[in-house]
Design an enzyme around this catalytic site. Structure first.
Site, PDB file in Angstrom:
ATOM      1  N   ARG A  40      -8.588   1.086  -6.797  1.00 14.80           N
ATOM      2  CA  ARG A  40      -9.161   0.579  -5.857  1.00 14.80           C
ATOM      3  C   ARG A  40     -10.947  -0.436  -5.757  1.00 14.80           C
ATOM      4  O   ARG A  40     -11.303   1.616  -6.273  1.00 14.80           O
ATOM      5  CB  ARG A  40      -9.285   1.905  -4.274  1.00 14.80           C
ATOM      6  CG  ARG A  40      -7.352   1.851  -4.019  1.00 14.80           C
ATOM      7  CD  ARG A  40      -7.215   2.963  -3.079  1.00 14.80           C
ATOM      8  NE  ARG A  40      -5.959   3.075  -3.070  1.00 14.80           N
ATOM      9  CZ  ARG A  40      -5.877   3.013  -2.083  1.00 14.80           C
ATOM     10  NH1 ARG A  40      -5.156   1.652  -1.996  1.00 14.80           N
ATOM     11  NH2 ARG A  40      -3.679   3.803  -2.118  1.00 14.80           N
ATOM     12  N   ASP A  49      -2.789  -5.286   1.907  1.00 17.51           N
ATOM     13  CA  ASP A  49      -3.986  -5.889   2.528  1.00 17.51           C
ATOM     14  C   ASP A  49      -5.606  -5.760   2.544  1.00 17.51           C
ATOM     15  O   ASP A  49      -5.999  -6.612   2.085  1.00 17.51           O
ATOM     16  CB  ASP A  49      -3.877  -5.698   4.345  1.00 17.51           C
ATOM     17  CG  ASP A  49      -4.175  -4.129   4.067  1.00 17.51           C
ATOM     18  OD1 ASP A  49      -4.129  -3.332   3.222  1.00 17.51           O
ATOM     19  OD2 ASP A  49      -5.375  -3.919   5.403  1.00 17.51           O
ATOM     20  N   THR A 109       3.931  -3.723  -1.296  1.00 16.68           N
ATOM     21  CA  THR A 109       3.184  -1.959  -0.578  1.00 16.68           C
ATOM     22  C   THR A 109       4.119  -1.517   0.155  1.00 16.68           C
ATOM     23  O   THR A 109       5.014  -2.253   0.162  1.00 16.68           O
ATOM     24  CB  THR A 109       1.996  -2.140   0.252  1.00 16.68           C
ATOM     25  OG1 THR A 109       1.747  -1.237   0.720  1.00 16.68           O
ATOM     26  CG2 THR A 109       2.095  -3.841   0.915  1.00 16.68           C
ATOM     27  N   ASP A 147       4.336   0.526   2.507  1.00 23.34           N
ATOM     28  CA  ASP A 147       3.524   0.383   4.039  1.00 23.34           C
ATOM     29  C   ASP A 147       4.262  -0.526   4.586  1.00 23.34           C
ATOM     30  O   ASP A 147       4.506  -0.598   5.985  1.00 23.34           O
ATOM     31  CB  ASP A 147       2.260  -0.303   3.641  1.00 23.34           C
ATOM     32  CG  ASP A 147       1.554   1.423   3.179  1.00 23.34           C
ATOM     33  OD1 ASP A 147       2.170   2.510   3.108  1.00 23.34           O
ATOM     34  OD2 ASP A 147       0.212   1.137   3.472  1.00 23.34           O
ATOM     35  N   ASP A 187       3.441  -3.647   5.276  1.00 21.23           N
ATOM     36  CA  ASP A 187       2.332  -3.855   7.172  1.00 21.23           C
ATOM     37  C   ASP A 187       1.299  -5.639   6.915  1.00 21.23           C
ATOM     38  O   ASP A 187       1.299  -5.577   7.514  1.00 21.23           O
ATOM     39  CB  ASP A 187       0.930  -2.570   7.272  1.00 21.23           C
ATOM     40  CG  ASP A 187       0.416  -2.289   5.714  1.00 21.23           C
ATOM     41  OD1 ASP A 187       1.081  -2.839   4.642  1.00 21.23           O
ATOM     42  OD2 ASP A 187      -0.065  -1.387   5.494  1.00 21.23           O
ATOM     43  N   ARG A 208       0.333   4.696   5.914  1.00 22.17           N
ATOM     44  CA  ARG A 208      -1.151   4.197   6.003  1.00 22.17           C
ATOM     45  C   ARG A 208      -0.807   4.102   7.970  1.00 22.17           C
ATOM     46  O   ARG A 208      -0.282   4.168   8.316  1.00 22.17           O
ATOM     47  CB  ARG A 208      -1.476   3.159   5.992  1.00 22.17           C
ATOM     48  CG  ARG A 208      -3.522   3.298   5.424  1.00 22.17           C
ATOM     49  CD  ARG A 208      -3.783   1.675   4.589  1.00 22.17           C
ATOM     50  NE  ARG A 208      -3.224   1.909   3.717  1.00 22.17           N
ATOM     51  CZ  ARG A 208      -4.226   3.061   2.761  1.00 22.17           C
ATOM     52  NH1 ARG A 208      -5.792   3.818   3.412  1.00 22.17           N
ATOM     53  NH2 ARG A 208      -4.406   2.793   1.461  1.00 22.17           N
TER      54      ARG A 208
HETATM   55  O1  F6P Z   1      -1.301   2.068   1.424  1.00 24.43           O
HETATM   56  C1  F6P Z   1      -0.211   2.318   0.181  1.00 24.43           C
HETATM   57  C2  F6P Z   1      -0.366   3.977  -0.022  1.00 24.43           C
HETATM   58  O2  F6P Z   1       0.752   5.039   0.024  1.00 24.43           O
HETATM   59  C3  F6P Z   1      -0.373   4.463   1.999  1.00 24.43           C
HETATM   60  O3  F6P Z   1       0.222   4.645   2.625  1.00 24.43           O
HETATM   61  C4  F6P Z   1      -1.562   5.709   2.032  1.00 24.43           C
HETATM   62  O4  F6P Z   1      -1.956   5.843   3.002  1.00 24.43           O
HETATM   63  C5  F6P Z   1      -2.081   5.843   0.922  1.00 24.43           C
HETATM   64  O5  F6P Z   1      -1.473   4.239   0.279  1.00 24.43           O
HETATM   65  C6  F6P Z   1      -2.179   6.617  -0.174  1.00 24.43           C
HETATM   66  O6  F6P Z   1      -3.505   6.320  -0.620  1.00 24.43           O
HETATM   67  P1  F6P Z   1      -3.873   7.270  -2.475  1.00 24.43           P
HETATM   68  O7  F6P Z   1      -3.108   7.008  -3.170  1.00 24.43           O
HETATM   69  O8  F6P Z   1      -5.500   6.557  -2.377  1.00 24.43           O
HETATM   70  O9  F6P Z   1      -4.671   8.480  -1.600  1.00 24.43           O
END
Ligand code: F6P
Length: 319
Positions: free
Chosen positions: A72, A103, A126, A128, A130, A172
């Site tokens: 990210r 997204d 993903t 999600d 979404d 999410r």
């Molecule tokens: O977007 C995918 C996801 O797994 C979501 O379901 C979750 O909220 C988020 O990523 C968690 O992100 P990270 O791995 O940065 O904690």
């Protein structure tokens, strides 16, 4: 279009590797050169790029995670970061990009295509589910099945010790995993962002059930609504019943992709390459029914409308 690049970005999802394999091999079959870009947009900025051949993607169709790694990337949110990425794309003579992610990744692809004129196609990767323009995103079926397997195990101990278990699942701001796993696991209650939730009604239903002799419950909570711990405390306060909490967390992102995710990944990876070859850009591929669906990246990142009524009501009826 002579040379394309492929990257994965954001949270990894099972099936990303199957998508990479499809992009690389269908690109090579169309006489394109294919470059693997490591660590998402961060790797693009830092020129972490190498040529891929047929063998680079051998034996990965069944593997979770992403061989390209992912990130990210804060830096890419700025114009300066994007400019660095564009310079690297030009330096490597890359004519088009396939961007696999959710997204946030699509917004990055949108910036590159709209503001910098780089040809980009998005592939929905993903857990999600979404993104608009696709009924399913790559990884969502595997995550659903992983959550289901865990909740089946939780049910064994919940019934034996006659307890209430609150299980928090990922997604999410989407209730896709929560709603579907609740139905598949036979959970008694589900809390999702798409529907109003009434704590007192839920506690009343639990108390009524307890009086009738029902001794164990599975309550599924989507992470986007409330923490599992908080809801468990509220249930105990309102019912005097003992609760336990399980946060399934990142286990839902791992593991070998299901057949459904592999098929989706392979079809969508190839479709993305087709679009680039046709000179398209700023689009995202998806699946609707049996058909590949193409929408603009702008549309893909708008809030997805998911129908919850039927499944939600069934959960209530079958409790
Ligand atoms: O977007 C995918 C996801 O797994 C979501 O379901 C979750 O909220 C988020 O990523 C968690 O992100 P990270 O791995 O940065 O904690």
């Amino acid at each position: 279009m002579k040379r394309i690049g492929v990257l994965t970005s954001g949270g990894d999802a099972p099936g990303m590797n199957a998508t990479i394999r499809s992009v690389v091999r269908s690109g090579l079959a169309k006489d394109l050169e294919v470059m693997g870009i490591f660590r998402g947009f961060g790797g693009l900025i830092n020129d972490e790029i190498k040529p891929f051949n047929h063998r680079s993607v051998s034996n990965i169709i069944n593997r979770g995670g992403t061989i390209l790694k992912t990130s990210r990337c804060e830096e890419f949110l700025s114009k300066e970061g994007q400019q660095k990425a564009v310079e690297v794309i030009k330096k490597n003579n890359i004519d088009g990009l396939v961007i696999i992610g959710g997204d946030g990744s699509y917004r990055g692809a949108l910036a590159l295509s709209k503001d910098w004129g780089i040809k980009c196609i998005g592939v929905p990767g993903t857990i999600d589910n979404d993104l608009t323009g696709t009924e399913y995103t790559i990884g969502s079926d595997t995550a659903l099945n992983t959550a289901l397997e865990a909740i089946d195990k939780i049910r064994d101990t919940a019934t034996s010790l006659e307890r209430i278990f609150v299980v928090e699942v990922m997604g999410r701001l989407s209730g896709y995993i929560a709603l579907n796993v609740a139905l598949a696991a036979g959970a008694e209650q589900v809390i999702i962002p798409e529907r109003k939730f009434d704590l007192h009604e839920m506690c009343h239903e639990i108390t009524e059930g307890y009086i009738r002799g029902k001794a164990s419950w599975i309550v599924i909570v989507a992470e986007g609504v409330i923490k599992g711990q908080d809801i468990a405390e509220k249930i105990t306060q309102n019912t005097d019943l003992e609760t336990r909490v399980v946060v399934l967390g990142h286990v839902q992102r791992g593991g070998s992709p299901t057949a459904k995710d592999r098929v989706l990944a392979t079809c969508l990876g190839a479709a993305a390459v087709d679009l680039l070859v046709k000179g398209e850009s700023g689009k995202a591929v998806g699946i609707v029914g049996e058909d590949i669906n193409v929408v603009t990246l702008e549309k893909a990142v708008t809030k997805k409308v998911i129908k919850t009524e039927t499944i939600y009501n069934l959960i209530k009826i079958l409790t």
